[in-house]
Design an enzyme around this catalytic site. Structure first.
Site, PDB file in Angstrom:
ATOM      1  N   THR A 125       2.418  13.881   0.733  1.00  0.00           N
ATOM      2  CA  THR A 125       1.835  12.823  -0.280  1.00  0.00           C
ATOM      3  C   THR A 125       0.514  13.150  -0.925  1.00  0.00           C
ATOM      4  O   THR A 125      -0.145  13.741  -0.481  1.00  0.00           O
ATOM      5  CB  THR A 125       1.494  11.635   1.012  1.00  0.00           C
ATOM      6  OG1 THR A 125       2.593  11.099   1.409  1.00  0.00           O
ATOM      7  CG2 THR A 125       0.876  10.625   0.088  1.00  0.00           C
ATOM      8  N   VAL A 154      11.227   2.043   2.525  1.00  0.00           N
ATOM      9  CA  VAL A 154       9.854   1.885   2.043  1.00  0.00           C
ATOM     10  C   VAL A 154       9.050   2.546   3.266  1.00  0.00           C
ATOM     11  O   VAL A 154       9.156   2.088   4.398  1.00  0.00           O
ATOM     12  CB  VAL A 154       9.599   0.353   1.697  1.00  0.00           C
ATOM     13  CG1 VAL A 154       8.077   0.357   1.526  1.00  0.00           C
ATOM     14  CG2 VAL A 154      10.321  -0.089   0.672  1.00  0.00           C
ATOM     15  N   GLY A 155       8.215   3.517   3.005  1.00  0.00           N
ATOM     16  CA  GLY A 155       7.094   3.852   3.995  1.00  0.00           C
ATOM     17  C   GLY A 155       5.722   3.389   4.011  1.00  0.00           C
ATOM     18  O   GLY A 155       5.598   1.882   3.360  1.00  0.00           O
ATOM     19  N   GLY A 177       1.672  11.628   6.111  1.00  0.00           N
ATOM     20  CA  GLY A 177       2.295  12.006   7.287  1.00  0.00           C
ATOM     21  C   GLY A 177       3.763  11.156   7.312  1.00  0.00           C
ATOM     22  O   GLY A 177       4.210  10.631   6.303  1.00  0.00           O
ATOM     23  N   HIS A 178       4.135  10.890   8.546  1.00  0.00           N
ATOM     24  CA  HIS A 178       5.275  10.154   8.713  1.00  0.00           C
ATOM     25  C   HIS A 178       5.103   8.685   8.635  1.00  0.00           C
ATOM     26  O   HIS A 178       4.471   8.154   9.440  1.00  0.00           O
ATOM     27  CB  HIS A 178       5.867  10.585  10.204  1.00  0.00           C
ATOM     28  CG  HIS A 178       7.367  10.257  10.513  1.00  0.00           C
ATOM     29  ND1 HIS A 178       7.482   9.347  11.460  1.00  0.00           N
ATOM     30  CD2 HIS A 178       8.445  10.273   9.626  1.00  0.00           C
ATOM     31  CE1 HIS A 178       8.973   9.019  11.373  1.00  0.00           C
ATOM     32  NE2 HIS A 178       9.510   9.646  10.232  1.00  0.00           N
TER      33      HIS A 178
END
Length: 267
Positions: A125, A154-155, A177-178
């Site tokens: 990111t 969508v994160g 990150g995740h």
């Protein structure tokens, strides 16, 4: 998570030590879908987009959502239609795909692949926090998501309090990150909560990351700043490329414990 071209700091790029670059991870169908957020700590105004296609600078589009609509987030076809209505440039999808991303996409089509394994490696990111001389803070984050994500996924990035948060009364945070793990603990807002309780930017960042690791086994990294200009770049993964410009000094690092400094040539 991965990035396409995004807002950049000329001072950092001039030193050739931080370049967000170009390219994005691909969905299971081989497409690029971007998420982004921007937030103004003075007014708590925010704008976000999710699952947008053919957009090279999603943070700029998120800024238009903040400035030109009464909404916080636009998604998918609606976000792309808004971009067209605003005259925002669209680009061919192929211009957002690198050979490396295409290779990783093919490799992760295997049934036993782990798309999260290189989450914090060569791709990640793009996030930034900033504070001005008056103590106004802001954050911005953009991402292509995780490798081989489902179409429409969508994160954390466009979700207020997850991928970023900015409040002049406390500070600003941008996360990487995740996304699924970050969302479960609302990581950005959690870190600012610890700062509200009197923790420093470093301690608050570490506390938030440690909580996420213990509760959901999540790996992440954050950049954090307070209105007084104290900042931190912290992560619980193996590495995170980061840099900070403060007055005439450039700070940067990649691995745990690294913190290099050098002067910034203004000429």
């Amino acid at each position: 998570m991965s990035q396409v071209r995004n807002q950049r700091s000329p001072r950092l790029e001039f030193a050739q030590l931080l370049d967000p670059g170009c390219g994005s991870v691909l969905t299971t169908s081989g497409n690029v879908e971007m998420d982004a957020i921007v937030m103004d700590g003075k007014t708590l105004a925010s704008g976000a987009v999710s699952a947008v296609r053919n957009i090279a600078n999603p943070v700029q589009l998120a800024r238009l959502v903040m400035d030109k609509t009464t909404h916080n987030c636009l998604t998918a076809h609606g976000a792309n239609q808004f971009a067209r209505d605003m005259g925002f440039p669209e680009v061919p999808q192929e211009s957002l795909i690198t050979e490396y991303s295409r290779m990783r996409w093919k490799k992760n089509l295997a049934h036993d692949a782990n798309p999260v394994e290189c989450q914090m490696g060569k791709m990640g990111t793009v996030g930034a926090v900033a504070v001005d001389i008056e103590g106004n803070v802001a954050c911005a984050t953009s991402t292509g998501g995780i490798l081989n994500k489902m179409e429409g996924r969508v994160g954390d990035t466009p979700c207020i309090g997850c991928g970023g948060f900015a409040d002049n009364q406390v500070g600003a945070v941008s996360t990487t990150g995740h996304g699924e793990a970050i969302m479960k603990v609302t990581l950005a807002r959690l870190i600012l909560f610890h700062m509200e309780q009197g923790q420093s930017v470093e301690a608050a960042s570490d506390l938030g990351l440690a909580y996420m690791k213990s509760r959901v086994q999540g790996l992440a990294g954050v950049v954090t700043v307070d209105p007084q200009g104290h900042w931190a770049a912290r992560f619980n993964s193996s590495q995170m490329a980061w840099a900070a410009a403060q007055k005439d000094t450039l700070h940067h690092g990649l691995y745990t414990g690294e913190h290099f400094t050098q002067g910034i040539d203004e000429s």
